[in-house]
Write an enzyme that holds these catalytic residues in place. Structure first.
Site, PDB file in Angstrom:
ATOM      1  N   HIS A   1       0.839  -1.202   0.000  1.00  0.00           N
ATOM      2  CA  HIS A   1       0.000   0.000   0.000  1.00  0.00           C
ATOM      3  C   HIS A   1       0.875   1.253   0.000  1.00  0.00           C
ATOM      4  O   HIS A   1       0.640   2.189  -0.765  1.00  0.00           O
ATOM      5  CB  HIS A   1      -0.902   0.041   1.243  1.00  0.00           C
ATOM      6  CG  HIS A   1      -1.930  -1.029   1.294  1.00  0.00           C
ATOM      7  ND1 HIS A   1      -2.130  -1.792   2.424  1.00  0.00           N
ATOM      8  CD2 HIS A   1      -2.846  -1.455   0.390  1.00  0.00           C
ATOM      9  CE1 HIS A   1      -3.114  -2.641   2.211  1.00  0.00           C
ATOM     10  NE2 HIS A   1      -3.566  -2.474   0.981  1.00  0.00           N
TER      11      HIS A   1
ATOM     12  N   LYS B   1     -16.550  -7.422   5.074  1.00  0.00           N
ATOM     13  CA  LYS B   1     -15.227  -7.810   5.551  1.00  0.00           C
ATOM     14  C   LYS B   1     -15.155  -7.686   7.061  1.00  0.00           C
ATOM     15  O   LYS B   1     -15.667  -6.736   7.640  1.00  0.00           O
ATOM     16  CB  LYS B   1     -14.147  -6.895   4.935  1.00  0.00           C
ATOM     17  CG  LYS B   1     -13.933  -7.089   3.455  1.00  0.00           C
ATOM     18  CD  LYS B   1     -12.760  -6.243   2.999  1.00  0.00           C
ATOM     19  CE  LYS B   1     -12.444  -6.470   1.529  1.00  0.00           C
ATOM     20  NZ  LYS B   1     -11.262  -5.680   1.108  1.00  0.00           N
TER      21      LYS B   1
ATOM     22  N   ARG C   1      -2.007  -6.177  -8.113  1.00  0.00           N
ATOM     23  CA  ARG C   1      -0.927  -7.139  -7.890  1.00  0.00           C
ATOM     24  C   ARG C   1      -0.833  -8.138  -9.026  1.00  0.00           C
ATOM     25  O   ARG C   1       0.218  -8.725  -9.246  1.00  0.00           O
ATOM     26  CB  ARG C   1      -1.140  -7.882  -6.568  1.00  0.00           C
ATOM     27  CG  ARG C   1      -1.021  -6.980  -5.355  1.00  0.00           C
ATOM     28  CD  ARG C   1      -1.520  -7.658  -4.136  1.00  0.00           C
ATOM     29  NE  ARG C   1      -2.958  -7.878  -4.325  1.00  0.00           N
ATOM     30  CZ  ARG C   1      -3.793  -8.266  -3.385  1.00  0.00           C
ATOM     31  NH1 ARG C   1      -3.349  -8.522  -2.180  1.00  0.00           N
ATOM     32  NH2 ARG C   1      -5.065  -8.424  -3.623  1.00  0.00           N
TER      33      ARG C   1
ATOM     34  N   SER D   1      -3.175  -7.448   2.762  1.00  0.00           N
ATOM     35  CA  SER D   1      -3.549  -7.335   4.178  1.00  0.00           C
ATOM     36  C   SER D   1      -4.044  -8.661   4.720  1.00  0.00           C
ATOM     37  O   SER D   1      -3.729  -9.050   5.847  1.00  0.00           O
ATOM     38  CB  SER D   1      -4.625  -6.267   4.355  1.00  0.00           C
ATOM     39  OG  SER D   1      -4.115  -4.996   4.065  1.00  0.00           O
TER      40      SER D   1
END
Length: 161
Positions: A17, A41, A90, A127
């Protein structure tokens, strides 16, 4: 002046990040790192803790501010006058996930999404994986900034107690 928003849950903020923040801050006049609430989440850190970590990570970037938001990111962009949304990618799976959202956001408000490719050395960092490895006792010291690591270790210790 171009203002962009880099949204995410940042639970916790990672070196990946931080790399996207730095590189995006060099492209836009102003970058707002925005952490939101996503009811789908589960979070390790509460919103205020995430914002504190983000402020620490972005402290050396003078054109970066950290804000929280609720609701749709495009509504937040409209509220603060942002022209773009920045998303780090990514790999192909991120692109497949992010592209429909980018298209919907553009359809809803005309706000464009700019994709920034992850640095190859950080492409595997997420994360979710950082939390999983940390909670299972693994070493994540090279994956998160120092201040974040201390808070993550504290959370892990609290969960184990």
């Amino acid at each position: 002046m171009t203002r962009a928003v880099c949204p995410g849950s940042f639970d916790p903020v990672t070196n990946g990040h931080a790399d996207i923040f730095r590189r995006s801050a060099a492209i836009f006049d102003e970058l707002v790192v925005a952490t939101g609430t996503n009811p789908s989440k589960s979070r390790l850190f509460d919103p205020e803790a995430r914002m504190e970590m983000l402020r620490e990570v972005c402290a050396d970037l003078p054109n970066v501010t950290v804000m929280g938001f609720d609701g749709l990111i495009v509504d937040f962009c409209r509220e603060i006058g942002a022209q773009a949304i920045v998303k780090g990618l990514r790999g192909g799976n991120d692109y497949e996930f992010e592209l429909p959202m980018a298209q919907m956001n553009s359809h809803l408000t005309g706000v464009e999404t700019v994709f920034v490719a992850a640095d190859a050395s950080l492409g595997y960092v997420s994360s979710s994986l950082v939390k999983e490895v940390a909670l299972l006792g693994g070493d994540v010291s090279g994956l998160v900034p120092e201040g974040v690591l201390a808070r993550l270790q504290q959370k892990v210790a609290e969960r184990r107690a």
